[in-house]
Design an enzyme around this catalytic site. Structure first.
Site, PDB file in Angstrom:
ATOM      1  N   LYS A 106       8.159  -6.382  10.304  1.00 22.46           N
ATOM      2  CA  LYS A 106       8.044  -6.497   8.846  1.00 22.46           C
ATOM      3  C   LYS A 106       8.961  -7.619   8.389  1.00 22.46           C
ATOM      4  O   LYS A 106       9.995  -7.873   9.016  1.00 22.46           O
ATOM      5  CB  LYS A 106       8.466  -5.184   8.159  1.00 22.46           C
ATOM      6  CG  LYS A 106       7.878  -5.021   6.782  1.00 22.46           C
ATOM      7  CD  LYS A 106       6.460  -4.489   6.869  1.00 22.46           C
ATOM      8  CE  LYS A 106       5.870  -4.199   5.512  1.00 22.46           C
ATOM      9  NZ  LYS A 106       4.641  -3.402   5.637  1.00 22.46           N
TER      10      LYS A 106
HETATM   11  P1  NAD Z   1       0.800  -4.160  -5.178  1.00 23.42           P
HETATM   12  O1  NAD Z   1       1.886  -5.109  -5.521  1.00 23.42           O
HETATM   13  O2  NAD Z   1      -0.609  -4.635  -5.193  1.00 23.42           O
HETATM   14  O3  NAD Z   1       0.870  -2.886  -6.166  1.00 23.42           O
HETATM   15  C1  NAD Z   1       2.023  -2.167  -6.423  1.00 23.42           C
HETATM   16  C2  NAD Z   1       1.779  -1.385  -7.719  1.00 23.42           C
HETATM   17  O4  NAD Z   1       2.844  -0.478  -7.922  1.00 23.42           O
HETATM   18  C3  NAD Z   1       1.702  -2.254  -8.958  1.00 23.42           C
HETATM   19  O5  NAD Z   1       0.650  -1.777  -9.779  1.00 23.42           O
HETATM   20  C4  NAD Z   1       3.052  -1.991  -9.667  1.00 23.42           C
HETATM   21  O6  NAD Z   1       2.980  -2.158 -11.070  1.00 23.42           O
HETATM   22  C5  NAD Z   1       3.251  -0.555  -9.283  1.00 23.42           C
HETATM   23  N1  NAD Z   1       4.633  -0.100  -9.391  1.00 23.42           N
HETATM   24  C6  NAD Z   1       5.776  -0.703  -9.015  1.00 23.42           C
HETATM   25  N2  NAD Z   1       6.829   0.068  -9.308  1.00 23.42           N
HETATM   26  C7  NAD Z   1       6.327   1.185  -9.882  1.00 23.42           C
HETATM   27  C8  NAD Z   1       6.896   2.370 -10.408  1.00 23.42           C
HETATM   28  N3  NAD Z   1       8.216   2.556 -10.389  1.00 23.42           N
HETATM   29  N4  NAD Z   1       6.072   3.304 -10.900  1.00 23.42           N
HETATM   30  C9  NAD Z   1       4.736   3.131 -10.912  1.00 23.42           C
HETATM   31  N5  NAD Z   1       4.147   2.045 -10.433  1.00 23.42           N
HETATM   32  C10 NAD Z   1       4.932   1.092  -9.927  1.00 23.42           C
HETATM   33  O7  NAD Z   1       1.197  -3.553  -3.777  1.00 23.42           O
HETATM   34  P2  NAD Z   1       0.256  -2.786  -2.730  1.00 23.42           P
HETATM   35  O8  NAD Z   1      -0.191  -3.782  -1.723  1.00 23.42           O
HETATM   36  O9  NAD Z   1      -0.741  -1.956  -3.447  1.00 23.42           O
HETATM   37  O10 NAD Z   1       1.333  -1.860  -2.020  1.00 23.42           O
HETATM   38  C11 NAD Z   1       1.745  -0.612  -2.576  1.00 23.42           C
HETATM   39  C12 NAD Z   1       2.353   0.222  -1.483  1.00 23.42           C
HETATM   40  O11 NAD Z   1       1.384   0.375  -0.456  1.00 23.42           O
HETATM   41  C13 NAD Z   1       3.595  -0.374  -0.821  1.00 23.42           C
HETATM   42  O12 NAD Z   1       4.444   0.673  -0.423  1.00 23.42           O
HETATM   43  C14 NAD Z   1       3.019  -1.051   0.413  1.00 23.42           C
HETATM   44  O13 NAD Z   1       3.991  -1.210   1.446  1.00 23.42           O
HETATM   45  C15 NAD Z   1       1.947  -0.042   0.772  1.00 23.42           C
HETATM   46  N6  NAD Z   1       0.917  -0.595   1.649  1.00 23.42           N
HETATM   47  C16 NAD Z   1       0.093  -1.591   1.223  1.00 23.42           C
HETATM   48  C17 NAD Z   1      -0.854  -2.102   2.117  1.00 23.42           C
HETATM   49  C18 NAD Z   1      -1.828  -3.171   1.701  1.00 23.42           C
HETATM   50  O14 NAD Z   1      -2.682  -3.536   2.530  1.00 23.42           O
HETATM   51  N7  NAD Z   1      -1.807  -3.630   0.473  1.00 23.42           N
HETATM   52  C19 NAD Z   1      -0.950  -1.581   3.405  1.00 23.42           C
HETATM   53  C20 NAD Z   1      -0.107  -0.553   3.794  1.00 23.42           C
HETATM   54  C21 NAD Z   1       0.830  -0.070   2.890  1.00 23.42           C
END
Ligand code: NAD
Length: 418
Positions: A106
């Protein structure tokens, strides 16, 4: 969020919990709890106004016993060395949980990307790619997107790497745009595995998905796609949130419409499909059948977990529950399906992308989605089999037992380098 909980310590505690069901010596377990190496870089980058800013960046390579290191790159002001180490460890066990041939890595940059122009982000990204170049490669370490990074950043990293190496090597990074070697189905893959895990979980627990009520915390890539695909199964998405707060409609929101509103206005605040605005804490403690935390780690701590009313939690985010929250929810019989299974769709379709890049042969979206479904449902079956056989207290511990066994088996076959 609970910044006082160090995610790296959470990871180590999760491994300790699983080790109660495994008979490994302390030296074996010690190796499973620490990264093999961490790169820390200071990126000096010229800003649009001619000044120079320095950004702290990291890449943690946790374990490579099952294949090249694999994991995303995050741009966020709260990125720390320990957070990156934890996220890289979760990648090891995630890849092992769904049985794809990768280790875990990561990376991240401590930055609030909203404060910078596209040109500045490009220079910062290329500067990071230059630092990463000696340690990445399609057989060494393969980065991917994470919070606040996407196809754009992946394309820049690929271009920088290929330019410096004088080669074409699209498999050095995944999550690229289709024109740069990205896979069909990658953008929706994480949300899709969340949906598949929720579907299997409801089925296993004898609950009906049709008309189930669902709350989703975090409405970015993972959360919004999960919401729309879960809605397609007949469930009612009654509340969703982003960093601006939560919106609620007891009759159900339209997941796609809410996403379109957020994309247009930048946030969910003021969404006209909602009847009420709530705080994020209110969303997390709503009386729903399914809660999907899809924002960042430590969203639910032990105190908040006392008030969680959902029957089932499916983790879209990485590490959204602190270990205390896990204990409380286990005690309270809330069924939590862990991140290392539920959000593994992202890395699984990254794996498909890498396979396609290496073969220079590209699959249809239908094939991608079908192969993903097979991998997630097989992993779910492995999970419940181990859960029932070991008597593990919850699904997370059972999933770690499955994953750790696979990592240790590969490590033992490789032996120890003198
Ligand atoms: P992203 O940036 O697209 O979305 C994150 C969202 O969370 C945004 O809408 C933001 O406004 C919201 N957010 C941030 N802080 C917040 C809070 N305190 N309360 C409520 N909402 C809040 O990111 P993503 O890619 O969707 O990733 C989200 C999670 O999923 C992370 O933990 C990431 O590691 C995990 N993840 C993502 C992927 C992927 O392929 N995108 C894969 C595995 C894991």
């Amino acid at each position: 969020m609970s910044p006082e909980v160090n995610p790296f310590e959470s990871l180590q505690e999760q491994i300790d919990d699983a080790s109660d069901y495994l008979e490994y010596s302390t030296d074996v377990l010690e190796r499973l709890k620490h990264p093999e190496r961490v790169l820390e870089a200071n990126l000096s980058v010229e800003m649009d106004d001619g000044s120079v800013e320095v950004f702290r960046a990291y890449r943690s390579q946790f374990n490579g016993d099952r294949g090249p290191y694999k994991g995303g790159i995050r741009y966020h002001p709260q990125v720390t060395r320990d957070e990156v180490k934890a996220l890289s460890g979760w990648m090891v066990y995630k890849c092992a949980a769904v049985n794809i041939p990768y280790g875990g890595g990561k990376g991240g940059i401590e930055i609030d990307p909203r404060q910078y122009s596209a040109g500045e982000i490009e220079r910062i990204t290329r500067s990071f790619a230059k630092e990463l170049r000696p340690i990445i490669g399609e057989d060494q370490d393969i980065p991917a997107p994470d919070v606040n990074t996407g196809q754009r950043e992946m394309n820049w990293i690929k271009d920088t790497y290929e330019t410096l190496e004088n080669t074409t090597e699209p498999g050095v990074i995944t999550g690229k745009a289709p024109e740069s070697g990205g896979s069909a189905g990658r953008v929706e893959a994480t949300g899709r595995s969340v949906m598949l895990t929720a579907r299997e979980a409801f089925d296993y627990l004898g609950k009906d998905m049709a008309d189930a009520t669902v709350a989703v915390q975090g409405y970015g890539n993972a959360g919004s796609v999960a919401a729309k695909l879960i809605e397609d199964l007949g469930a009612n998405i009654v509340a969703v949130s982003d960093s601006s707060g939560a919106v609620y409609n007891p009759d159900g929101l339209d997941a796609r419409d809410a996403k379109a509103f957020k994309s247009e206005t930048g946030s969910l605040a003021g969404y006209e499909g909602a009847t009420e605005e709530l705080t994020n804490e209110e969303l997390l403690t709503m009386d729903v059948d399914l809660l999907v935390p899809a924002a960042l780690e430590n969203a639910i701590n032990g105190d908040l977990a006392q008030d969680v009313q959902a029957d089932i939690v499916v983790e879209a985010a990485n590490g959204p529950l602190t270990p205390n929250a896990d204990d409380v929810l286990t005690e309270r019989d809330v069924a939590v399906f862990p991140d290392i299974l539920a959000n593994a769709g992202g890395v699984t379709v990254s794996y498909f992308e890498w396979v396609q890049n290496r073969q220079r042969f590209y699959w249809s979206e239908e094939r991608v989605n079908n192969e993903l479904e097979t991998i997630i449902t097989n992993a779910f079956d492995d999970l419940v089999e181990t859960y029932e056989e070991t008597g593990a207290p919850n699904f997370r511990t059972a999933m770690y037992v499955v994953a750790i066994q696979r990592v240790v088996a590969a490590a033992e076959e490789g032996g120890i380098w003198p």
